[in-house]
Design a protein around this motif. Structure first.
Motif, PDB file in Angstrom:
ATOM      1  N   ARG A  84       0.816  -1.227   0.000  1.00 20.06           N
ATOM      2  CA  ARG A  84       0.000   0.000   0.000  1.00 20.06           C
ATOM      3  C   ARG A  84       0.843   1.267   0.000  1.00 20.06           C
ATOM      4  N   GLY A  85       2.108   1.149   0.367  1.00 20.09           N
ATOM      5  CA  GLY A  85       2.960   2.334   0.399  1.00 20.09           C
ATOM      6  C   GLY A  85       3.041   2.977   1.765  1.00 20.09           C
ATOM      7  N   ASP A  86       2.695   2.234   2.829  1.00 16.44           N
ATOM      8  CA  ASP A  86       2.813   2.766   4.189  1.00 16.44           C
ATOM      9  C   ASP A  86       4.276   2.992   4.561  1.00 16.44           C
ATOM     10  N   TYR A  87       5.150   2.201   3.985  1.00 21.36           N
ATOM     11  CA  TYR A  87       6.588   2.372   4.204  1.00 21.36           C
ATOM     12  C   TYR A  87       7.162   3.132   3.010  1.00 21.36           C
ATOM     13  N   THR A  88       7.919   4.162   3.291  1.00 24.40           N
ATOM     14  CA  THR A  88       8.602   4.860   2.203  1.00 24.40           C
ATOM     15  C   THR A  88      10.077   4.499   2.257  1.00 24.40           C
ATOM     16  N   PRO A  89      10.653   4.174   1.120  1.00 18.07           N
ATOM     17  CA  PRO A  89      12.069   3.782   1.124  1.00 18.07           C
ATOM     18  C   PRO A  89      12.968   4.963   1.451  1.00 18.07           C
ATOM     19  N   GLU A  90      13.889   4.731   2.359  1.00 22.31           N
ATOM     20  CA  GLU A  90      14.816   5.777   2.770  1.00 22.31           C
ATOM     21  C   GLU A  90      16.161   5.662   2.061  1.00 22.31           C
ATOM     22  N   LEU A  91      16.452   4.490   1.520  1.00 27.66           N
ATOM     23  CA  LEU A  91      17.643   4.292   0.692  1.00 27.66           C
ATOM     24  C   LEU A  91      17.209   3.706  -0.641  1.00 27.66           C
ATOM     25  N   LEU A  92      17.819   4.173  -1.712  1.00 24.90           N
ATOM     26  CA  LEU A  92      17.516   3.690  -3.052  1.00 24.90           C
ATOM     27  C   LEU A  92      18.779   3.115  -3.675  1.00 24.90           C
ATOM     28  N   LEU A  93      18.641   1.954  -4.283  1.00 25.51           N
ATOM     29  CA  LEU A  93      19.765   1.327  -4.971  1.00 25.51           C
ATOM     30  C   LEU A  93      19.372   1.114  -6.423  1.00 25.51           C
ATOM     31  N   ASP A  94      20.125   1.706  -7.327  1.00 22.66           N
ATOM     32  CA  ASP A  94      19.868   1.567  -8.748  1.00 22.66           C
ATOM     33  C   ASP A  94      20.881   0.592  -9.338  1.00 22.66           C
ATOM     34  N   LEU A  95      20.404  -0.536  -9.835  1.00 26.16           N
ATOM     35  CA  LEU A  95      21.282  -1.585 -10.363  1.00 26.16           C
ATOM     36  C   LEU A  95      21.392  -1.561 -11.887  1.00 26.16           C
ATOM     37  N   HIS A  96      20.931  -0.511 -12.532  1.00 26.23           N
ATOM     38  CA  HIS A  96      21.026  -0.434 -13.991  1.00 26.23           C
ATOM     39  C   HIS A  96      22.491  -0.498 -14.421  1.00 26.23           C
ATOM     40  N   GLY A  97      22.784  -1.418 -15.310  1.00 22.69           N
ATOM     41  CA  GLY A  97      24.137  -1.541 -15.841  1.00 22.69           C
ATOM     42  C   GLY A  97      25.055  -2.429 -15.028  1.00 22.69           C
ATOM     43  N   TYR A  98      24.581  -3.017 -13.948  1.00 18.41           N
ATOM     44  CA  TYR A  98      25.422  -3.877 -13.117  1.00 18.41           C
ATOM     45  C   TYR A  98      25.372  -5.324 -13.602  1.00 18.41           C
ATOM     46  N   ARG A  99      26.468  -6.024 -13.391  1.00 15.03           N
ATOM     47  CA  ARG A  99      26.498  -7.468 -13.627  1.00 15.03           C
ATOM     48  C   ARG A  99      25.964  -8.162 -12.380  1.00 15.03           C
ATOM     49  N   GLN A 100      25.720  -9.459 -12.481  1.00 16.54           N
ATOM     50  CA  GLN A 100      25.151 -10.199 -11.351  1.00 16.54           C
ATOM     51  C   GLN A 100      26.063 -10.171 -10.133  1.00 16.54           C
ATOM     52  N   THR A 101      27.350 -10.380 -10.323  1.00  9.52           N
ATOM     53  CA  THR A 101      28.269 -10.414  -9.177  1.00  9.52           C
ATOM     54  C   THR A 101      28.343  -9.046  -8.503  1.00  9.52           C
ATOM     55  N   GLU A 102      28.344  -7.986  -9.315  1.00  9.72           N
ATOM     56  CA  GLU A 102      28.376  -6.640  -8.748  1.00  9.72           C
ATOM     57  C   GLU A 102      27.070  -6.330  -8.032  1.00  9.72           C
ATOM     58  N   ALA A 103      25.960  -6.781  -8.608  1.00  5.46           N
ATOM     59  CA  ALA A 103      24.648  -6.525  -8.005  1.00  5.46           C
ATOM     60  C   ALA A 103      24.526  -7.219  -6.651  1.00  5.46           C
ATOM     61  N   LYS A 104      25.065  -8.436  -6.534  1.00  3.16           N
ATOM     62  CA  LYS A 104      25.039  -9.144  -5.243  1.00  3.16           C
ATOM     63  C   LYS A 104      25.752  -8.332  -4.170  1.00  3.16           C
ATOM     64  N   LEU A 105      26.931  -7.831  -4.493  1.00  2.00           N
ATOM     65  CA  LEU A 105      27.700  -7.052  -3.522  1.00  2.00           C
ATOM     66  C   LEU A 105      26.972  -5.764  -3.141  1.00  2.00           C
ATOM     67  N   GLU A 106      26.353  -5.121  -4.119  1.00  2.00           N
ATOM     68  CA  GLU A 106      25.631  -3.880  -3.843  1.00  2.00           C
ATOM     69  C   GLU A 106      24.409  -4.129  -2.965  1.00  2.00           C
ATOM     70  N   ILE A 107      23.704  -5.218  -3.209  1.00  2.00           N
ATOM     71  CA  ILE A 107      22.532  -5.536  -2.378  1.00  2.00           C
ATOM     72  C   ILE A 107      22.967  -5.847  -0.955  1.00  2.00           C
ATOM     73  N   ALA A 108      24.045  -6.599  -0.802  1.00  2.00           N
ATOM     74  CA  ALA A 108      24.556  -6.885   0.547  1.00  2.00           C
ATOM     75  C   ALA A 108      24.980  -5.594   1.245  1.00  2.00           C
ATOM     76  N   SER A 109      25.587  -4.687   0.522  1.00  2.00           N
ATOM     77  CA  SER A 109      25.983  -3.395   1.101  1.00  2.00           C
ATOM     78  C   SER A 109      24.764  -2.576   1.495  1.00  2.00           C
ATOM     79  N   LEU A 110      23.734  -2.616   0.681  1.00  2.00           N
ATOM     80  CA  LEU A 110      22.503  -1.886   0.982  1.00  2.00           C
ATOM     81  C   LEU A 110      21.864  -2.407   2.263  1.00  2.00           C
ATOM     82  N   ILE A 111      21.799  -3.701   2.404  1.00  2.00           N
ATOM     83  CA  ILE A 111      21.193  -4.291   3.602  1.00  2.00           C
ATOM     84  C   ILE A 111      22.008  -3.932   4.837  1.00  2.00           C
ATOM     85  N   GLU A 112      23.336  -4.010   4.732  1.00  2.00           N
ATOM     86  CA  GLU A 112      24.188  -3.628   5.860  1.00  2.00           C
ATOM     87  C   GLU A 112      24.027  -2.158   6.218  1.00  2.00           C
ATOM     88  N   ALA A 113      23.876  -1.306   5.197  1.00  2.00           N
ATOM     89  CA  ALA A 113      23.681   0.127   5.452  1.00  2.00           C
ATOM     90  C   ALA A 113      22.342   0.377   6.143  1.00  2.00           C
TER      91      ALA A 113
END
Length: 176
Positions: A84-113
């Protein structure tokens, strides 16, 4: 009386090395370089990305409708609030142009952040493209133990080219 052969050899050796000066010794110790805090954090993120995210594991995700998933111990109402949109995202990660291995690392970094900053919701924009990241991102997110739920983002946050993620930040008194 017989002469000791060891003393004869020693005397000959002393005559041969007479006048030779020893080489100076370097006092260098070859220790590994001290790593900075940033390098250590990057290594932790890489290890977590490789240990949490498997390309073989296939969680049970919906085939029809919007991409969604909720951990078993989380109330289904949280998924509805996310949709419904009750939660608004406070961090945004744009994966356009990333390879799978790079995207995995970025997602892990996002979760840690998110955990470090005590943020409940974030958005991962994988885009349409060839569909590889669109398929893989939900599979990776479902494997991470700190992810409570995720749902396809509403139109204002990217529609079907993005996913809203609800992160388990633990019980913190200063929760937003």
């Amino acid at each position: 009386m017989t002469k000791d052969p060891n003393t004869e050899g020693l005397a000959e050796f002393q005559q041969l090395v007479e006048g030779i000066t020893p080489l100076p010794q370097d006092k260098r110790h070859f220790r590994p370089a001290v790593k900075t805090r940033q390098q250590l954090l990057e290594k932790v993120v890489q290890l977590q990305a490789t240990s949490y995210f498997s390309d073989i594991y296939q969680p049970l995700l919906p085939v029809n409708g919007a991409m969604r998933w909720c951990r078993e111990d989380v109330d289904a109402m949280e998924l509805k609030r996310l949709r419904r949109g009750d939660y608004t995202p406070e961090l945004l990660l744009d994966l356009h142009g990333y390879r799978q291995t790079e995207a995995k690392l970025e997602i892990a970094s996002l979760i840690e952040a998110c955990i470090r900053e005590h943020l409940l919701c974030c958005s991962v924009m994988h885009g349409h493209g060839s569909g590889i990241l669109k398929q893989q991102v939900p599979l990776w997110l479902a494997q991470h133990p700190q992810i409570k739920a995720f749902h396809q983002a509403p139109r204002e946050w990217g529609g079907d080219a993005a996913i809203l993620v609800l992160v388990d930040i633990g019980d913190h008194p200063h929760r937003r």
